[in-house]
Design an enzyme around this catalytic site. Structure first.
Site, PDB file in Angstrom:
ATOM      1  N   GLY A  39      24.712  15.996  28.180  1.00 34.06           N
ATOM      2  CA  GLY A  39      25.364  15.351  27.052  1.00 34.06           C
ATOM      3  C   GLY A  39      25.484  13.860  27.243  1.00 34.06           C
ATOM      4  O   GLY A  39      25.508  13.360  28.369  1.00 34.06           O
ATOM      5  N   TYR A  49      17.799  19.775  16.623  1.00 34.73           N
ATOM      6  CA  TYR A  49      19.132  19.516  17.175  1.00 34.73           C
ATOM      7  C   TYR A  49      19.976  18.754  16.169  1.00 34.73           C
ATOM      8  O   TYR A  49      19.563  17.717  15.661  1.00 34.73           O
ATOM      9  CB  TYR A  49      18.998  18.725  18.468  1.00 34.73           C
ATOM     10  CG  TYR A  49      20.242  18.699  19.317  1.00 34.73           C
ATOM     11  CD1 TYR A  49      20.443  19.657  20.295  1.00 34.73           C
ATOM     12  CD2 TYR A  49      21.205  17.706  19.163  1.00 34.73           C
ATOM     13  CE1 TYR A  49      21.563  19.644  21.104  1.00 34.73           C
ATOM     14  CE2 TYR A  49      22.330  17.679  19.950  1.00 34.73           C
ATOM     15  CZ  TYR A  49      22.512  18.648  20.926  1.00 34.73           C
ATOM     16  OH  TYR A  49      23.633  18.633  21.711  1.00 34.73           O
ATOM     17  N   SER A  50      21.169  19.271  15.883  1.00 35.69           N
ATOM     18  CA  SER A  50      22.046  18.626  14.911  1.00 35.69           C
ATOM     19  C   SER A  50      23.497  18.815  15.298  1.00 35.69           C
ATOM     20  O   SER A  50      23.984  19.941  15.409  1.00 35.69           O
ATOM     21  CB  SER A  50      21.808  19.208  13.509  1.00 35.69           C
ATOM     22  OG  SER A  50      22.732  18.670  12.589  1.00 35.69           O
ATOM     23  N   ASN A  51      24.181  17.708  15.496  1.00 42.46           N
ATOM     24  CA  ASN A  51      25.606  17.766  15.826  1.00 42.46           C
ATOM     25  C   ASN A  51      26.434  18.350  14.692  1.00 42.46           C
ATOM     26  O   ASN A  51      27.520  18.885  14.916  1.00 42.46           O
ATOM     27  CB  ASN A  51      26.105  16.356  16.173  1.00 42.46           C
ATOM     28  CG  ASN A  51      25.554  15.870  17.493  1.00 42.46           C
ATOM     29  OD1 ASN A  51      25.983  16.288  18.555  1.00 42.46           O
ATOM     30  ND2 ASN A  51      24.577  14.973  17.423  1.00 42.46           N
ATOM     31  N   SER A 108      27.634  16.400  24.674  1.00 40.92           N
ATOM     32  CA  SER A 108      27.197  17.689  24.144  1.00 40.92           C
ATOM     33  C   SER A 108      27.417  18.873  25.078  1.00 40.92           C
ATOM     34  O   SER A 108      27.178  20.022  24.669  1.00 40.92           O
ATOM     35  CB  SER A 108      25.723  17.617  23.742  1.00 40.92           C
ATOM     36  OG  SER A 108      25.589  16.859  22.557  1.00 40.92           O
TER      37      SER A 108
END
Length: 367
Positions: free
Chosen positions: A319, A179-181, A80
């Site tokens: 990340g 939190y969202s990819n 991340s």
């Protein structure tokens, strides 16, 4: 002869007095890095930059079953931390007047996301969109299905579709942090829509090449980590026992714009120094980047922050890609920087490893 020796001793003593604390400091950094490995990792590497210069260290092994040392300049999958690169490109486009933080997803990517007219670029950047995280829909190790996806090439459309097949985590965008990819997969698509080029090419053109980040790459669907690197592992089950499978090679398209970048400790320190130093963004956009998405939050527009044990606020990101974990943080004045990367062995709780990493970060940033 006696006089000459005395003079040399007197002349040498100030340098010795200065060098001794520095040496002790570096030895302590190495000890903390060794503690990270002892806490539950196969190998770890770090680079610290401070007024005394640059220190690089490594501990553990680069590959299980060997005594091969972790390469100091090793490449790792930084997960991340990729988001900060993506956010920087997005904000550069904002600075150029080609994009606005208030632009809706629908206006840029028509029909891609339900209720896209309610979601803005800002919501994507600071994780307040409420979009479901597509990674939560994927099988994780040690499930056999996880390994079945190892070489699969994922398209952004496939990943986004997996997310929007689930209800949002919030009914009102901009209110709650989640939190969202998925947010950054969409931002990668928006970069392509605005520029006419893949987000990876824009990262290369705008960041990697100007900063000469020679160990950094946006691999796309390439499974290789080119150049020296420690091997990363994931847990698998065999005959009821947990084993570690070498997972250094895999198709990183499953991470996409949310986490596919490969880099080094040196390159990440250089990137964050350039970012916080105003080389990549004008001050007003850097201020936007440091503004939390929700009151009391610690995540802005692709940039995170934390307060060290000594009360100093530092900026950067962290990340993970299962087989690799990375942290890169800097004081605002860039006088103290640290990047740490490790390959977990999954024999300890994450909290134990993270506590050892925190101790190393605090030592490096509070010196």
């Amino acid at each position: 002869m006696v006089i000459a020796t005395t003079v040399l001793a007197v002349m040498a003593s100030p340098a010795t007095a200065i060098a001794a604390p520095q040496k002790a400091d570096r030895l302590e950094l190495q000890r903390r890095l060794n503690d990270v490995v002892a806490a539950g990792t196969v190998g770890a590497l770090a680079e610290v930059r401070d007024p005394h210069g640059i220190w690089q260290g490594a501990s553990g092994v680069a590959e299980l079953g060997t005594a091969r040392a972790v390469p100091i300049d090793g490449r790792v999958r930084v997960g991340s931390i990729t988001k900060t690169f993506i956010a920087t490109v997005v904000l550069q486009l904002v600075g150029e007047g080609r994009l606005r933080l208030g632009d809706t997803v629908e206006s840029r990517l028509p029909g891609v996301v339900p209720d896209g007219h309610r979601l803005t670029v800002r919501h994507l950047l600071n994780h307040t969109s409420g979009l479901f995280d597509y990674q939560s829909t994927l099988p994780m190790p040690p499930k056999p299905e996880f390994l079945g996806n190892r070489w699969r090439s994922w398209t952004p459309a496939e990943l986004i579709q997996r997310a929007v097949a689930n209800p949002p985590t919030s009914d009102q965008p901009g209110v709650a942090y989640a939190y969202s990819n998925t947010n950054y997969v969409l931002l990668g698509q928006i970069i392509e829509e605005v520029t006419g080029r893949p987000y990876g090419k824009e990262i290369e053109r705008r960041i990697i090449q100007p900063l000469r980040l020679r160990g950094t790459a946006v691999p796309g669907t390439s499974s290789k980590i080119r150049g020296p690197h420690p091997h990363g592992y994931v847990p698998t089950q065999r005959d009821g026992k947990m084993e570690l499978l070498d997972y250094a090679r895999m198709n990183p398209s499953v991470f996409g714009a949310a986490g596919e970048i490969i880099s080094t400790t040196t390159d990440l320190n250089r990137f964050f120094a350039a970012l916080l130093g105003g080389r990549l963004l004008p001050q007003h956009l850097l201020t936007e980047m440091k503004t939390p998405g929700v009151k009391g939050g610690s995540y802005g527009l692709g940039l995170a922050w934390r307060d060290t044990a000594c009360g100093i606020r530092v900026y950067g990101n962290d990340g993970g890609t299962l087989a690799y974990q990375s942290w890169s943080f800097s004081t605002e004045d860039r006088r103290h920087q640290v990047t740490v990367a490790l390959t977990p062995n999954f024999r300890s709780e994450y909290a134990v490893v993270f506590a050892a990493v925190d101790a190393l970060l605090n030592k490096a940033l509070c010196a």
